[in-house]
Design an enzyme around this catalytic site. Structure first.
Site, PDB file in Angstrom:
ATOM      1  N   HIS A  61       0.842  -1.185   0.000  1.00 42.64           N
ATOM      2  CA  HIS A  61       0.000   0.000   0.000  1.00 42.64           C
ATOM      3  C   HIS A  61       0.882   1.240   0.000  1.00 42.64           C
ATOM      4  O   HIS A  61       2.103   1.142   0.128  1.00 42.64           O
ATOM      5  CB  HIS A  61      -0.988  -0.012   1.167  1.00 42.64           C
ATOM      6  N   HIS A  63       1.130   4.036   1.952  1.00 41.11           N
ATOM      7  CA  HIS A  63       1.553   4.835   3.092  1.00 41.11           C
ATOM      8  C   HIS A  63       3.077   4.988   3.063  1.00 41.11           C
ATOM      9  O   HIS A  63       3.803   4.079   2.638  1.00 41.11           O
ATOM     10  CB  HIS A  63       1.108   4.187   4.404  1.00 41.11           C
ATOM     11  N   ASP A  65       5.547   4.879   5.109  1.00 42.07           N
ATOM     12  CA  ASP A  65       6.485   3.952   5.736  1.00 42.07           C
ATOM     13  C   ASP A  65       6.657   2.663   4.938  1.00 42.07           C
ATOM     14  O   ASP A  65       7.450   1.798   5.315  1.00 42.07           O
ATOM     15  CB  ASP A  65       6.066   3.629   7.178  1.00 42.07           C
ATOM     16  N   HIS A  66       5.959   2.568   3.814  1.00 40.52           N
ATOM     17  CA  HIS A  66       6.090   1.401   2.946  1.00 40.52           C
ATOM     18  C   HIS A  66       6.662   1.742   1.565  1.00 40.52           C
ATOM     19  O   HIS A  66       6.996   0.829   0.807  1.00 40.52           O
ATOM     20  CB  HIS A  66       4.732   0.709   2.779  1.00 40.52           C
ATOM     21  N   HIS A 138      -7.773  -1.800   5.405  1.00 39.83           N
ATOM     22  CA  HIS A 138      -6.931  -0.744   5.958  1.00 39.83           C
ATOM     23  C   HIS A 138      -7.549   0.603   5.608  1.00 39.83           C
ATOM     24  O   HIS A 138      -8.577   0.675   4.919  1.00 39.83           O
ATOM     25  CB  HIS A 138      -5.513  -0.887   5.379  1.00 39.83           C
ATOM     26  N   ASP A 208      -0.627  -3.762   5.769  1.00 40.02           N
ATOM     27  CA  ASP A 208      -1.322  -3.330   6.974  1.00 40.02           C
ATOM     28  C   ASP A 208      -2.808  -3.658   6.845  1.00 40.02           C
ATOM     29  O   ASP A 208      -3.426  -3.444   5.811  1.00 40.02           O
ATOM     30  CB  ASP A 208      -1.158  -1.830   7.163  1.00 40.02           C
ATOM     31  N   HIS A 266       5.653  -5.393  11.891  1.00 43.25           N
ATOM     32  CA  HIS A 266       5.006  -4.080  11.926  1.00 43.25           C
ATOM     33  C   HIS A 266       4.635  -3.748  13.374  1.00 43.25           C
ATOM     34  O   HIS A 266       3.493  -3.414  13.695  1.00 43.25           O
ATOM     35  CB  HIS A 266       3.768  -4.074  11.012  1.00 43.25           C
TER      36      HIS A 266
END
Length: 309
Positions: A61, A63, A65-66, A138, A208, A266
């Protein structure tokens, strides 16, 4: 086949955990990367991974942090002489993100880059593997990837062939390829001299997600499930509100899916070293075959035995 965790923290990096990324290394020598949070290429410097060997990147996804480590990693792969094609799979928007980052930074790659935007339930066929996508639950579109290795031929029993008067050579290959042969008027079939087929291995890596039946379906019967466990079991409301899972919820997915092994990752930065034993125990109380990931941890996915299911 083995997986190395390059980042196992949630949201922001800490002194112990970088943000999300994992590398799946295949028997072929290729490496497939799953997510690429900020500083992933720094984590790779501490692992036995070569950027030029990364041939595919799967983004769960969008976001930060990915994905915030992607532009830098792509540039470094070029600077280090990578020339083979790199394919990136991810949700709608990944193409725009990368093309903009590379254009604005005036980054020119010396290798072909292909970006494929995915949807729920698609099937990707790569040499020796089938990859299936599954939409999870999510705050934004977040996917899991099911990586299934093709079935391998069973063992050729050379001793039986010798007894039948068949010497090593091209005939062996024909039998391995599924062809019957005729020798002195007798037909030798592959099933006569080859053991049961070896079922391929299966790894499921989830992005996530809240606890989701979709994750259960995607992970059914996998050898390894990698599932987030951002919060401890006493934070179910917080996990739900922020579209994440607790340790117990991740373990329930593994139990219902009847996977062989679960690795939770995570992990929120609120949990320190002394808390990790508690997190692991919470998950193991529901599903004993569980480990908690840490940065630079490597897990081997063993070959199945002939005839196993």
């Amino acid at each position: 086949m083995e997986i190395t965790f390059l980042g196992t923290g949630a949201g922001i990096p800490s002194t112990k955990r970088n943000v999300s990324s994992a590398a799946l290394r295949l028997d072929s020598g290729d490496t497939w990367l799953f997510d690429c949070g900020e500083a992933t290429q720094h984590q790779i410097l501490s692992a036995s991974i070569t950027l030029s060997k990364i041939t595919k990147i799967f983004i769960t996804h969008l976001h930060g942090d990915h994905i915030f480590g992607l532009p830098g990693l792509l540039g470094s792969r070029s600077f280090q002489g990578g020339q083979s094609e790199l394919v990136i799979y991810g949700p709608k928007g990944i193409k725009s993100f990368l093309e903009t980052a590379l254009r604005v930074s005036n980054t020119h790659l010396r290798y072909p880059l292909r970006i494929e935007e995915i949807e729920d339930g698609i099937e990707l066929n790569e040499k020796g593997f089938t990859i299936r996508t599954g939409l999870l639950e999510h705050g934004i579109e977040s996917y899991g990837y099911r990586v299934e290795e093709d079935e391998k031929p069973g063992t050729l029993h050379a001793d039986k062939l010798m007894q039948l008067g068949v010497k090593p050579g091209p005939i062996y290959k024909k039998l391995k390829d599924g062809e019957s042969i005729e020798l002195d008027g007798h037909i030798i079939r592959p099933t006569d001299v080859i053991g049961p087929a070896i079922k391929g291995r299966c790894v499921v890596i989830c992005g996530d997600t809240r606890y989701s039946n979709r994750a259960v379906d995607l992970a059914k019967g996998a050898d390894l499930l990698v599932h987030e466990a951002t919060f401890s079991q006493d934070k179910p409301t917080l996990a739900h509100d922020y579209y994440h899972s607790t340790t117990v919820e991740a373990a329930r997915v593994a139990k219902r899916a009847e996977v062989s092994w679960l690795i939770v990752n995570h992990i929120s930065s609120r949990y320190q070293d002394e808390d990790e034993r508690q997190l692991l125990n919470e998950a193991r109380a529901v599903y004993p075959n569980t480990d908690i990931a840490f940065d630079q941890m490597t897990f081997q996915i063993p070959l199945k035995k002939a005839g196993s299911i």
